[in-house]
Write a protein that holds these residues in place. Structure first.
Motif, PDB file in Angstrom:
ATOM      1  N   ASP A  38       9.669 -21.076 -12.228  1.00 14.48           N
ATOM      2  CA  ASP A  38       9.098 -19.812 -12.171  1.00 14.48           C
ATOM      3  C   ASP A  38       8.056 -19.749 -13.388  1.00 14.48           C
ATOM      4  O   ASP A  38       6.920 -19.380 -13.330  1.00 14.48           O
ATOM      5  N   THR A  39       8.813 -19.673 -14.650  1.00 11.65           N
ATOM      6  CA  THR A  39       7.850 -19.678 -15.862  1.00 11.65           C
ATOM      7  C   THR A  39       6.721 -20.736 -15.768  1.00 11.65           C
ATOM      8  O   THR A  39       5.521 -20.373 -16.060  1.00 11.65           O
ATOM      9  N   TRP A  40       6.923 -21.885 -15.397  1.00  7.52           N
ATOM     10  CA  TRP A  40       5.841 -22.946 -15.341  1.00  7.52           C
ATOM     11  C   TRP A  40       4.912 -22.553 -14.214  1.00  7.52           C
ATOM     12  O   TRP A  40       3.734 -22.631 -14.709  1.00  7.52           O
ATOM     13  N   ASN A  41       5.338 -22.183 -13.119  1.00  7.41           N
ATOM     14  CA  ASN A  41       4.263 -21.533 -12.121  1.00  7.41           C
ATOM     15  C   ASN A  41       3.462 -20.452 -12.521  1.00  7.41           C
ATOM     16  O   ASN A  41       2.005 -20.390 -12.409  1.00  7.41           O
ATOM     17  N   ALA A  42       4.165 -19.693 -13.296  1.00  2.00           N
ATOM     18  CA  ALA A  42       3.161 -18.622 -13.799  1.00  2.00           C
ATOM     19  C   ALA A  42       2.088 -18.981 -14.710  1.00  2.00           C
ATOM     20  O   ALA A  42       0.906 -18.699 -14.758  1.00  2.00           O
ATOM     21  N   LEU A  43       2.208 -20.042 -15.619  1.00  2.00           N
ATOM     22  CA  LEU A  43       1.356 -20.605 -16.597  1.00  2.00           C
ATOM     23  C   LEU A  43       0.366 -21.481 -15.621  1.00  2.00           C
ATOM     24  O   LEU A  43      -0.909 -21.227 -16.174  1.00  2.00           O
ATOM     25  N   ILE A  44       0.979 -22.234 -14.971  1.00  2.00           N
ATOM     26  CA  ILE A  44      -0.181 -22.934 -13.964  1.00  2.00           C
ATOM     27  C   ILE A  44      -1.141 -22.231 -13.473  1.00  2.00           C
ATOM     28  O   ILE A  44      -2.360 -22.399 -13.475  1.00  2.00           O
ATOM     29  N   SER A  69      11.779 -29.911 -11.079  1.00  2.00           N
ATOM     30  CA  SER A  69      11.189 -30.320  -9.800  1.00  2.00           C
ATOM     31  C   SER A  69      10.202 -29.069  -9.390  1.00  2.00           C
ATOM     32  O   SER A  69      10.443 -27.937  -9.405  1.00  2.00           O
ATOM     33  N   PRO A  70       8.867 -29.653  -8.920  1.00  2.00           N
ATOM     34  CA  PRO A  70       7.809 -28.530  -8.600  1.00  2.00           C
ATOM     35  C   PRO A  70       8.555 -27.869  -7.185  1.00  2.00           C
ATOM     36  O   PRO A  70       8.981 -28.721  -6.507  1.00  2.00           O
ATOM     37  N   ASP A  71       8.088 -26.584  -6.980  1.00  2.00           N
ATOM     38  CA  ASP A  71       8.369 -26.123  -5.764  1.00  2.00           C
ATOM     39  C   ASP A  71       7.195 -25.978  -4.758  1.00  2.00           C
ATOM     40  O   ASP A  71       6.023 -26.608  -5.220  1.00  2.00           O
ATOM     41  N   GLU A  72       7.228 -25.406  -3.877  1.00  2.00           N
ATOM     42  CA  GLU A  72       5.989 -25.288  -2.985  1.00  2.00           C
ATOM     43  C   GLU A  72       4.832 -24.666  -3.502  1.00  2.00           C
ATOM     44  O   GLU A  72       3.513 -24.943  -3.543  1.00  2.00           O
ATOM     45  N   ALA A  73       5.127 -23.623  -4.218  1.00  2.00           N
ATOM     46  CA  ALA A  73       4.092 -22.745  -5.067  1.00  2.00           C
ATOM     47  C   ALA A  73       3.348 -23.574  -6.163  1.00  2.00           C
ATOM     48  O   ALA A  73       2.237 -23.510  -6.122  1.00  2.00           O
ATOM     49  N   ALA A  74       4.100 -24.367  -6.879  1.00  2.00           N
ATOM     50  CA  ALA A  74       3.678 -25.221  -7.961  1.00  2.00           C
ATOM     51  C   ALA A  74       2.807 -26.205  -7.303  1.00  2.00           C
ATOM     52  O   ALA A  74       1.619 -26.252  -7.550  1.00  2.00           O
ATOM     53  N   TYR A  75       3.117 -26.766  -6.140  1.00  2.00           N
ATOM     54  CA  TYR A  75       2.391 -27.842  -5.340  1.00  2.00           C
ATOM     55  C   TYR A  75       0.884 -27.209  -4.922  1.00  2.00           C
ATOM     56  O   TYR A  75       0.134 -27.779  -5.055  1.00  2.00           O
ATOM     57  N   ALA A  76       1.253 -25.932  -4.343  1.00  2.00           N
ATOM     58  CA  ALA A  76       0.081 -25.253  -3.910  1.00  2.00           C
ATOM     59  C   ALA A  76      -1.049 -24.907  -5.078  1.00  2.00           C
ATOM     60  O   ALA A  76      -2.119 -25.377  -4.844  1.00  2.00           O
TER      61      ALA A  76
END
Length: 155
Positions: A38-44, A69-76
């Motif tokens: 979640d913290t990585w996704n926010a920055l990405i 490991s990336p989740d669906e949101a990270a991949y999107a």
């Protein structure tokens, strides 16, 4: 820790990224002892939103190097970046990861992001084929390739 400031709320890195303060978000991420997807996704997502796709991709790779490991949101987010950069090799690697993890079976957002990536890379036939193969579709899934065909003069 959750912050509520100026209408922006979430964990600190998400708050900073949503409020367009990416350098602060990056600093918060560096200071957090335990980082998660979640913290990585926010920055990405913040970098993607601001059009800094290369930086977002760099954080995606760094997240993976920390064994998160990336989740669906990270991949999107990353698919959007790949489409913007038109990096076919990176797109292929990301697609392979998604397929190997079985993430396309039920995730409309991820399927639509993948269709959009192909569309942005000018691979309209691949986008159409993928759309037809998706097990779950919604209105947005159909709009993305339609817009691509229109932009290519094939309305």
């Amino acid at each position: 820790m959750i912050l509520i400031v100026g209408g922006c709320w979430k964990k600190p890195s998400a708050w900073h990224a949503k409020c367009d303060a990416l350098q602060k978000a990056q600093k918060v991420l560096e200071e957090v002892l335990v980082r998660n997807v979640d913290t990585w996704n926010a920055l990405i997502a913040g970098y993607a939103k601001q059009g800094h796709v290369e930086e977002g991709m760099g954080y995606f790779q760094r997240m993976q190097s920390e064994d998160i490991s990336p989740d669906e949101a990270a991949y999107a987010f990353v698919l959007k970046a790949c489409g913007t950069m038109q990096d076919n090799d990176m797109c292929k690697r990301i697609l392979d990861d998604i397929v190997n993890k079985g993430l396309l079976r039920k995730n409309i957002m991820l399927g639509t992001a993948l269709v959009d990536m192909y569309d942005k890379c000018g691979a309209l036939q691949k986008a159409q084929k993928l759309l037809e193969e998706l097990p779950v579709r919604d209105v947005l899934s159909w709009i993305v390739p339609s817009a691509g065909y229109t932009q290519q003069g094939q309305g």
